[in-house]
Design a protein around this motif. Structure first.
Motif, short mmCIF file in Angstrom:
data_model
loop_
_atom_site.label_atom_id
_atom_site.label_comp_id
_atom_site.label_asym_id
_atom_site.label_seq_id
_atom_site.Cartn_x
_atom_site.Cartn_y
_atom_site.Cartn_z
N GLY A 1 3.07 3.15 8.35
CA GLY A 1 2.29 2.43 6.64
C GLY A 1 2.62 1.19 5.94
O GLY A 1 1.69 0.81 4.95
N GLN A 2 3.37 -0.05 6.41
CA GLN A 2 4.46 -1.06 6.03
C GLN A 2 3.95 -2.09 6.64
O GLN A 2 3.94 -1.83 8.53
CB GLN A 2 5.89 -0.58 6.99
N GLN A 3 4.09 -2.91 6.38
CA GLN A 3 3.29 -4.05 7.12
C GLN A 3 4.22 -5.02 7.91
O GLN A 3 5.42 -4.74 7.22
CB GLN A 3 2.88 -5.26 5.43
N GLU A 4 3.57 -5.73 8.47
CA GLU A 4 4.40 -6.10 9.25
C GLU A 4 5.52 -8.07 8.91
O GLU A 4 4.13 -8.23 7.44
CB GLU A 4 3.71 -7.12 10.93
N PHE B 1 6.79 -3.13 2.08
CA PHE B 1 6.51 -1.92 1.34
C PHE B 1 5.80 -1.90 0.90
O PHE B 1 5.37 -2.77 -0.38
CB PHE B 1 8.47 -1.82 0.99
N PRO B 2 4.41 -0.40 0.82
CA PRO B 2 3.48 -0.01 -0.31
C PRO B 2 3.85 -0.15 -1.79
O PRO B 2 3.41 0.11 -2.59
CB PRO B 2 3.17 0.19 0.32
N ASN B 3 5.11 0.52 -2.16
CA ASN B 3 5.71 1.32 -2.73
C ASN B 3 6.63 0.51 -4.01
O ASN B 3 7.62 -0.48 -3.44
CB ASN B 3 5.99 2.56 -2.93
N VAL B 4 6.14 0.18 -5.38
CA VAL B 4 7.39 -0.34 -6.33
C VAL B 4 8.41 0.16 -5.95
O VAL B 4 9.92 -0.38 -6.09
CB VAL B 4 6.45 -0.35 -7.97
N ARG C 1 6.30 -5.34 -1.17
CA ARG C 1 7.07 -6.27 -0.77
C ARG C 1 8.01 -6.41 -0.45
O ARG C 1 8.22 -5.62 0.58
CB ARG C 1 8.22 -4.90 -1.84
N LEU C 2 8.68 -7.29 0.14
CA LEU C 2 10.05 -7.70 1.32
C LEU C 2 10.88 -7.02 1.14
O LEU C 2 11.36 -6.27 0.19
CB LEU C 2 9.85 -8.97 0.98
N HIS C 3 10.45 -5.89 2.15
CA HIS C 3 12.20 -4.61 1.99
C HIS C 3 12.90 -4.67 3.77
O HIS C 3 12.38 -5.27 4.72
CB HIS C 3 11.24 -3.75 1.92
#
Length: 222
Positions: free
Chosen positions: A192-195, A78-81, A58-60
């Motif tokens: 753990g978060q994506q660019e 962000f990996p978590n909902v 998710r965009l975070h």
């Protein structure tokens, strides 16, 4: 779990300062709160999460600045909902006749306001931290917004107005870059978060879907 999410969503709806059109308010009971609804129209004032179609992150954003580039508030995938820092309010371009509850046609310029910090999804010519593409940040505030916050909604396929189940791209007006993410992850502060960045080429990594949120109903014309 479903009832818990619905209750939280209704709380978000009631507590938000959705000030697009004070003369046109909608009750919380009329809002749609769902991550699986089909054909739900997205209207101005809706609070939602944007899911990266390929990785499902998710965009975070959060109140942590980039350590390079602009030094502005960082934006990640962000990996978590179940994270409240991934909610965004869909806003129109300033000085238009658009109001809360209006549908949003493909090609429209929109802004996304981060619900928690009230800053705007932003881009510019600074280099992103990992890949060196266009940096995407959060910047400004409620009264502070410029063209760096403008994103053109591009609906994939035949859809004319934005709906929850449609694949979309967001193209940054100033730089031409598409909102983009990929499997490149931060190792430290946002481990753990994506660019999230901007790239000027269309590809599978710049397709997004509206996911969880509080979807305001269409305002009926009088």
């Amino acid at each position: 779990m479903a009832m818990g999410f619905l209750g939280f969503a209704l709380f978000l709806f009631i507590s938000l300062d959705l000030d697009l059109d004070q003369g046109s308010t909608s009750s919380a009971s009329a809002a749609s709160s769902s991550s699986t609804s089909q054909n739900v129209e997205i209207t101005y004032g809706t609070v939602l999460k944007l899911m990266h179609e390929k990785t499902k992150f998710r965009l975070h954003s959060h109140d942590v600045p980039y350590g390079s580039g602009s030094g502005q508030q960082s934006v990640t995938g962000f990996p978590n909902v179940d994270d409240s820092n991934s909610y965004w309010i869909v806003r129109p371009e300033p000085d238009t006749s658009a109001k809360q509850g209006d549908t949003i046609p493909s090609g429209t310029i929109i802004r996304l306001q981060h619900m928690r910090t009230r800053k705007w999804l932003h881009s510019h010519l600074h280099a992103s931290p990992i890949s060196g593409n266009l940096e995407v940040s959060c910047f400004g505030g409620e009264p502070e917004s410029d063209t760096g916050d403008y994103w053109r909604l591009i609906i994939e396929g035949s859809g004319k107005t934005w709906k929850q189940d449609q694949k979309i791209r967001l193209q940054h007006v100033d730089t031409g870059g598409y909102l983009h993410s990929h499997d490149k992850k931060y190792a430290r502060i946002a481990g753990g978060q994506q660019e999230v960045c901007g790239v000027r080429e269309k590809c599978a990594d710049n397709v997004w879907l509206a996911a969880e949120g509080v979807y305001l109903p269409i305002t009926e014309s009088k």
